[in-house]
Scaffold this motif. Sequence first.
Motif, mmCIF file in Angstrom:
data_model
loop_
_atom_site.group_PDB
_atom_site.id
_atom_site.type_symbol
_atom_site.label_atom_id
_atom_site.label_comp_id
_atom_site.label_asym_id
_atom_site.label_seq_id
_atom_site.Cartn_x
_atom_site.Cartn_y
_atom_site.Cartn_z
ATOM 1 N N GLU A 1 -29.546 7.724 -10.887
ATOM 2 C CA GLU A 1 -29.660 7.915 -12.308
ATOM 3 C C GLU A 1 -29.173 9.368 -12.527
ATOM 4 O OE1 GLU A 1 -30.029 5.546 -14.515
ATOM 5 O OE2 GLU A 1 -30.767 3.882 -13.314
ATOM 6 N N THR A 2 -27.803 9.568 -12.803
ATOM 7 C CA THR A 2 -27.245 10.969 -12.988
ATOM 8 C C THR A 2 -25.738 10.628 -13.792
ATOM 9 O OG1 THR A 2 -26.224 12.865 -11.746
ATOM 10 C CG2 THR A 2 -26.040 11.008 -10.701
ATOM 11 N N SER A 3 -25.442 11.443 -14.828
ATOM 12 C CA SER A 3 -24.396 11.535 -15.364
ATOM 13 C C SER A 3 -23.057 11.954 -14.699
ATOM 14 C CB SER A 3 -24.465 12.228 -16.596
ATOM 15 O OG SER A 3 -24.659 13.746 -16.530
ATOM 16 N N LEU A 4 -23.255 12.677 -13.419
ATOM 17 C CA LEU A 4 -22.451 12.944 -12.591
ATOM 18 C C LEU A 4 -21.516 11.871 -12.294
ATOM 19 C CD1 LEU A 4 -24.064 15.634 -10.461
ATOM 20 C CD2 LEU A 4 -22.455 16.119 -12.107
ATOM 21 N N SER A 5 -20.181 12.019 -11.926
ATOM 22 C CA SER A 5 -19.531 11.003 -11.516
ATOM 23 C C SER A 5 -19.792 10.400 -9.896
ATOM 24 C CB SER A 5 -17.982 11.286 -11.398
ATOM 25 O OG SER A 5 -17.951 12.158 -10.058
ATOM 26 N N SER A 6 -19.335 9.241 -9.584
ATOM 27 C CA SER A 6 -19.639 8.641 -8.572
ATOM 28 C C SER A 6 -19.064 9.695 -7.279
ATOM 29 C CB SER A 6 -19.434 7.125 -8.353
ATOM 30 O OG SER A 6 -19.788 6.309 -9.255
ATOM 31 N N VAL A 7 -18.127 10.062 -7.525
ATOM 32 C CA VAL A 7 -17.365 11.013 -6.445
ATOM 33 C C VAL A 7 -18.230 12.082 -6.294
ATOM 34 C CG1 VAL A 7 -15.436 12.534 -5.808
ATOM 35 C CG2 VAL A 7 -14.756 10.255 -6.887
ATOM 36 N N ASP A 8 -18.850 12.825 -7.217
ATOM 37 C CA ASP A 8 -19.762 14.095 -7.119
ATOM 38 C C ASP A 8 -20.883 13.461 -6.373
ATOM 39 O OD1 ASP A 8 -17.926 14.846 -8.848
ATOM 40 O OD2 ASP A 8 -19.017 14.641 -10.620
ATOM 41 N N LEU A 9 -21.622 12.248 -6.844
ATOM 42 C CA LEU A 9 -22.726 11.695 -5.962
ATOM 43 C C LEU A 9 -22.695 11.483 -4.604
ATOM 44 C CD1 LEU A 9 -25.686 10.773 -6.294
ATOM 45 C CD2 LEU A 9 -24.373 8.504 -6.961
ATOM 46 N N ALA A 10 -21.361 10.911 -4.013
ATOM 47 C CA ALA A 10 -21.235 10.819 -2.675
ATOM 48 C C ALA A 10 -21.082 12.318 -2.028
ATOM 49 C CB ALA A 10 -19.790 10.098 -2.625
ATOM 50 N N ILE A 11 -20.209 13.281 -2.532
ATOM 51 C CA ILE A 11 -20.442 14.656 -1.960
ATOM 52 C C ILE A 11 -21.764 15.057 -1.735
ATOM 53 C CG2 ILE A 11 -19.520 16.827 -2.052
ATOM 54 C CD1 ILE A 11 -17.267 15.711 -3.616
ATOM 55 N N ASP B 1 -15.694 14.843 -15.578
ATOM 56 C CA ASP B 1 -15.938 14.308 -14.333
ATOM 57 C C ASP B 1 -15.436 15.615 -13.458
ATOM 58 O OD1 ASP B 1 -16.436 11.878 -14.918
ATOM 59 O OD2 ASP B 1 -14.777 10.713 -14.732
ATOM 60 N N ALA B 2 -14.378 16.314 -13.977
ATOM 61 C CA ALA B 2 -13.724 17.457 -13.372
ATOM 62 C C ALA B 2 -14.753 18.508 -12.937
ATOM 63 C CB ALA B 2 -12.405 18.000 -14.086
ATOM 64 N N ALA B 3 -15.429 18.993 -14.036
ATOM 65 C CA ALA B 3 -16.422 19.899 -13.866
ATOM 66 C C ALA B 3 -17.432 19.511 -12.841
ATOM 67 C CB ALA B 3 -17.268 20.383 -15.072
ATOM 68 N N GLY B 4 -17.781 18.497 -12.836
ATOM 69 C CA GLY B 4 -18.842 18.055 -11.877
ATOM 70 C C GLY B 4 -18.596 17.809 -10.404
ATOM 71 N N THR B 5 -17.089 17.589 -10.278
ATOM 72 C CA THR B 5 -16.635 17.695 -8.980
ATOM 73 C C THR B 5 -16.482 18.880 -8.349
ATOM 74 O OG1 THR B 5 -15.331 15.532 -9.409
ATOM 75 C CG2 THR B 5 -14.707 16.853 -7.365
ATOM 76 N N PHE B 6 -16.108 19.980 -9.268
ATOM 77 C CA PHE B 6 -16.029 21.128 -8.804
ATOM 78 C C PHE B 6 -17.174 21.870 -8.676
ATOM 79 C CE2 PHE B 6 -16.191 25.756 -10.345
ATOM 80 C CZ PHE B 6 -14.992 26.285 -9.762
ATOM 81 N N LEU B 7 -18.442 21.645 -9.145
ATOM 82 C CA LEU B 7 -19.517 22.191 -8.831
ATOM 83 C C LEU B 7 -20.147 21.403 -7.748
ATOM 84 C CD1 LEU B 7 -21.246 22.261 -12.532
ATOM 85 C CD2 LEU B 7 -20.483 24.189 -11.077
ATOM 86 N N ALA B 8 -20.033 20.084 -7.461
ATOM 87 C CA ALA B 8 -20.349 19.388 -6.248
ATOM 88 C C ALA B 8 -19.659 19.910 -5.020
ATOM 89 C CB ALA B 8 -20.083 17.744 -6.199
ATOM 90 N N ARG B 9 -18.399 20.374 -5.047
ATOM 91 C CA ARG B 9 -17.719 21.016 -3.996
ATOM 92 C C ARG B 9 -18.262 22.359 -3.853
ATOM 93 N NH1 ARG B 9 -12.468 19.001 -2.926
ATOM 94 N NH2 ARG B 9 -12.224 21.100 -1.861
ATOM 95 N N LEU B 10 -18.770 23.313 -4.844
ATOM 96 C CA LEU B 10 -19.538 24.345 -4.355
ATOM 97 C C LEU B 10 -20.476 24.314 -3.808
ATOM 98 C CD1 LEU B 10 -18.667 26.531 -8.011
ATOM 99 C CD2 LEU B 10 -17.414 26.569 -5.702
ATOM 100 N N THR B 11 -21.282 23.187 -4.207
ATOM 101 C CA THR B 11 -22.668 22.984 -3.613
ATOM 102 C C THR B 11 -22.391 22.781 -1.998
ATOM 103 O OG1 THR B 11 -23.554 22.320 -5.490
ATOM 104 C CG2 THR B 11 -24.668 21.436 -3.641
#
Length: 384
Positions: free
Chosen positions: A271-281, A311-321
């Motif tokens: 349960e998260t509003s992040l994209s599935s790509v972000d979730l996978a990372i 989606d773009a912002a979430g992916t950017f932050l997931a990459r930083l994590t």
Amino acid sequence: MSRTAHSPVAGDGTIVGPVRVEPTVTALVRRLRKGDVAVIDVMDLDQRTAEDLASHRPAAVVNARPSISGRYPAGGPRVLLDAGIPLIDAAGPAVLDLHDGTTVSITGGAISVETQQVAHGTVLDADAIVDAMRGAADGMRVQLQMFTANAMETVMHEGDVLLEGQGLPQVGVPLTGRHVVVVAPGYRHREQLREIRRYLRDVRPVVIAVDKAADAAHDLGPAASVVVGDLETMGEAALASASHAVVHAPHGGEGGLARAEALGLDHSSAETSLSSVDLAILLAHAGGAEVIVTVGVESRLMDFLESPQADAAGTFLARLTAGGTLVDASTLALVYRHRYSAWTLVTMLTAGVLALGAAIWVTPGGREWVENVWTALTSWIGGN
């Protein structure tokens, strides 16, 4: 307008085909067939959307809105141009009123039904794209400001998931100390998988696939051990190969939960509003992956600016994590392609031994030495 091998083009350059009209590009590509005329309503056509359209080989794409509005240099028109698919740009809202399946003819930028012109747009050729991209560069500052604001909002709502992994499900597949490849249905994801196939064969990483990219991983190998996202977008073979599914529908819906239960597939939900790509990372990072290779995931600033802002912002932050554990497939392909295979090493070693033997053979006393070694060797083998 360039003529393509797949387009029904008349002698005067006119393209003829049935139109396909849907409210969204996602719905459109499900029905799009080779030779159709795809009608879209997209401001700033991004690379991923253009690749989805091009993969179905339409006769032409007609966009009701500008494909490069000036906000930023959208890369979608270049993708269609490289694929040899004509793009009729800024044709106006009238094309959206065409009945699905109606046969239209396109000559230059004019779109007609029978003999009546219903809309007119601009054919985006190479020169027109270059001009539009040059003008769009000025809008990047505004887009960057919007992107930054959106990233701040994402941190406020999803900070616990991003920073602490709170609420992330267990996938039941060991990831600690492993190489993990996250495959997303982004621009060039199939091509990137082919580029790193030697790495995939040598290292045998764990594969986490997102949405329909699970089919690409299954087709090109290795199949995904973990699938994430909407299971309804994945093929039966890809699901059958998976050990675990994380059902995730950030925009609402069940995300294929009923399908997972019907197949008896081991699954969990997120349960998260992040994209599935972000979730996978984040799953790979939280699982202790030593290296995370991303396939079909945004990596350049331009990629982030062209994607849907949330989606773009979430992916950017997931990459930083994920930090230093993360590497893009395109970069990996550059540094890994020069590794020699086992057969190459054997061939090089054999050639070296033969060259050394030839050199010894032609030196004074070399032939006699080789004959003595050969005699001793055959005597020893015979004695045993």
